[in-house]
Design an enzyme around this catalytic site. Structure first.
Site, PDB file in Angstrom:
ATOM      1  CG  ASP A   9       0.296   0.031   9.687  1.00 33.80           C
ATOM      2  OD1 ASP A   9      -0.012   0.941  10.403  1.00 33.80           O
ATOM      3  OD2 ASP A   9       0.816   0.253   8.717  1.00 33.80           O
TER       4      ASP A   9
ATOM      5  NE  ARG B 282      -5.089   0.482  13.169  1.00 30.62           N
ATOM      6  CZ  ARG B 282      -4.434   0.577  12.065  1.00 30.62           C
ATOM      7  NH1 ARG B 282      -3.171   0.514  12.077  1.00 30.62           N
ATOM      8  NH2 ARG B 282      -5.091   0.560  11.006  1.00 30.62           N
TER       9      ARG B 282
ATOM     10  NE  ARG C 106      -2.776  -2.318   8.458  1.00 32.35           N
ATOM     11  CZ  ARG C 106      -2.477  -2.591   6.886  1.00 32.35           C
ATOM     12  NH1 ARG C 106      -2.650  -3.798   6.759  1.00 32.35           N
ATOM     13  NH2 ARG C 106      -1.882  -1.675   6.171  1.00 32.35           N
TER      14      ARG C 106
ATOM     15  CB  SER D 192       4.815  10.077  11.422  1.00 29.06           C
ATOM     16  OG  SER D 192       3.986  10.105  10.343  1.00 29.06           O
TER      17      SER D 192
ATOM     18  CE  LYS E 118      -2.853   0.800   3.297  1.00 30.75           C
ATOM     19  NZ  LYS E 118      -2.742   1.957   4.282  1.00 30.75           N
ATOM     20  CB  SER E 119       3.719   2.396   2.129  1.00 33.38           C
ATOM     21  OG  SER E 119       3.371   2.243   3.442  1.00 33.38           O
TER      22      SER E 119
ATOM     23  NE  ARG F 177      -5.319   8.149  11.139  1.00 32.43           N
ATOM     24  CZ  ARG F 177      -4.709   7.599  10.157  1.00 32.43           C
ATOM     25  NH1 ARG F 177      -5.412   7.117   9.182  1.00 32.43           N
ATOM     26  NH2 ARG F 177      -3.453   7.332  10.492  1.00 32.43           N
TER      27      ARG F 177
ATOM     28  NE  ARG G  26       6.220   6.737   0.900  1.00 28.30           N
ATOM     29  CZ  ARG G  26       5.322   6.538   1.943  1.00 28.30           C
ATOM     30  NH1 ARG G  26       4.349   5.738   1.513  1.00 28.30           N
ATOM     31  NH2 ARG G  26       5.533   6.822   3.312  1.00 28.30           N
TER      32      ARG G  26
END
Ligand code: S3P
Length: 416
Positions: free
Chosen positions: A299, A330, A372, A151, A5-6, A106, A10
């Protein structure tokens, strides 16, 4: 495995501002990455991406984005929102970016503040802390920014802005987060270098397009690795997974807990190391996860709670307050879901503590719209005695075929 996904985000974002056309093979076709593609489309980028196929991105050049006629909707995707904020902070366009109810809760001050320091006009709801975010960018100056959080989303937002800023831009993190942005921008010709936990970028006049094949996502492999490690008699092989060391904290955690993990056929794809992973059943023991390991497994930490249920002794996750700032809180979600299934798990401000081993039982659980947590509940349900029902699983965000793959695993287990 579904594509990383990352990397998929990108590859679309960076190629959108490259000089020329790139073909991205095996991008993750899931809601989050579609959100990125849709936002880029609204900014005038041509992306041809048939369902399940390769994506062809026609780069507009560094300064070729158009002002969107409408609000940019990032859906559930924090990566889309934060990276896009960095890119748009460098453009003299008016942009409004928003997302779903989860994303609007968030924390966004972490990107608003450094981008404003660089000179962008940027404002957000609730005292500049939450989306929607309004940006009128351009005329940036480089900064030397010490991020309070490890992050990759924050780091990437600042580095993207730094590509356009006058002078050099440096981001220092408290611990190293995933480095996909650094690898990909370097491959596209940007002047970018990392030393320890700091990364420096210099302004670019152009980016070369980068075609790549996206490797499988280690975060999507994670449920299967954990399932095999916890199951009394299993062997699971997961093919073609990105094993970038900034992402493989779970493999180290599995090793520390006594699990048997093998990496086979290590190779390279899309500028990232790739391997097939084999995990077999093992007697697990409790462990403590904290410090620099946390961003390397961020994650996957909900799944560590499940490992803790099958391990002898105490499993502790600490230094992970960031877990509370994800698609859901989470920490609370893990306690709620696994608690209902009989786990001995307690929340802490910066993580959780699990006492094992314990026999889990099926339950009705609510994943709260967090993918997740949905996948955690799915594999926990497979390991529990009796039936589990998962509401609001949201797996379509990152792994649309998750339930099919779980059914396949269950079928294989029945016939083995
Ligand atoms: C991501 C970085 C991580 C991760 C997220 C994807 C990325 O978030 O949790 O799923 O692609 O950069 P943070 O950078 O906010 O920790």
């Amino acid at each position: 495995m579904p594509g990383d996904k990352s990397l998929s985000h990108r590859a679309l974002l960076f190629n959108a501002v490259a000089d020329g056309t790139a073909v991205i093979e095996q991008p993750l076709d899931a809601a989050d990455v579609r959100s990125t593609a849709a936002c880029l489309g609204a900014l005038g980028v041509q992306i041809d991406w048939p369902a399940g196929g390769a994506a062809r991105v026609t780069g507009q050049g560094l300064h070729g984005l158009f002002e969107s006629e409408t609000v940019l909707d990032c859906g559930n995707s924090g990566t889309t929102m934060r990276l896009l904020a960095g890119l748009l902070a460098a453009h003299p366009l008016l942009s409004v970016i928003t997302g779903d109810a989860s994303l609007r809760r968030r924390p966004m001050a972490r990107v608003v503040s450094p981008l404003r320091q660089m000179g962008a006009h940027i404002h957000a709801r609730t005292g500049d802390t939450q989306a929607p975010i309004v940006i009128k960018g351009g005329g940036l100056t480089g900064v030397d920014y010490a991020s309070p959080v490890a992050s990759a989303q924050v780091k990437s937002a600042i580095l993207l802005a730094g590509l356009y800023a006058e002078g050099k831009t440096r981001v220092q993190e408290p611990a190293r987060s995933r480095d996909h942005t650094e690898r990909m921008l370097a491959a596209m010709g940007a002047e970018i270098e990392s030393e320890g936990t700091a990364t420096t970028i210099r302004p670019a006049s152009r980016l070369a397009p980068l075609s790549l094949r996206v490797p499988g996502d280690v975060s999507s492999a994670a449920p299967w690795l954990v399932l095999a490690a916890c199951h009394p008699d299993a062997e699971v092989v997961v093919m073609g997974v990105n094993v970038n060391p900034t992402r493989t904290g779970l493999l180290d955690i599995l090793g520390a807990m006594g699990a048997n993990v093998e990496l086979l056929e290590t190779r390279e794809s899309g500028g990232e190391p790739v391997a097939d992973l084999v995990v077999r059943s093992a007697r697990l023991r409790g462990t403590t996860v904290g410090g620099a390991l946390v961003p390397r497994a961020i994650d996957e930490l909900p799944l560590v709670a499940l490992l803790g249920c099958f391990a002898e002794g105490e499993t502790v996750v600490r230094d992970a307050a960031e877990l509370r700032a994800k698609e859901s809180d989470r920490v609370d979600a893990v306690v709620q879901v696994l608690g209902r299934m009989g786990a001995h798990v307690v929340a802490r401000p910066d993580g959780f503590l699990v006492q094992g081993p314990v026999a889990l039982h099926g339950a009705r659980v609510d994943a709260g719209g967090d993918h997740r947590v949905g996948m955690l509940a799915g594999v926990a349900g497979m390991l529990a005695e009796g039936e589990t029902r998962v509401a609001n699983d949201a797996v379509a965000v990152s792994y649309p075929a998750f339930w099919q793959d779980l059914a396949t695993a269950a079928e294989e287990a029945r016939t083995a």
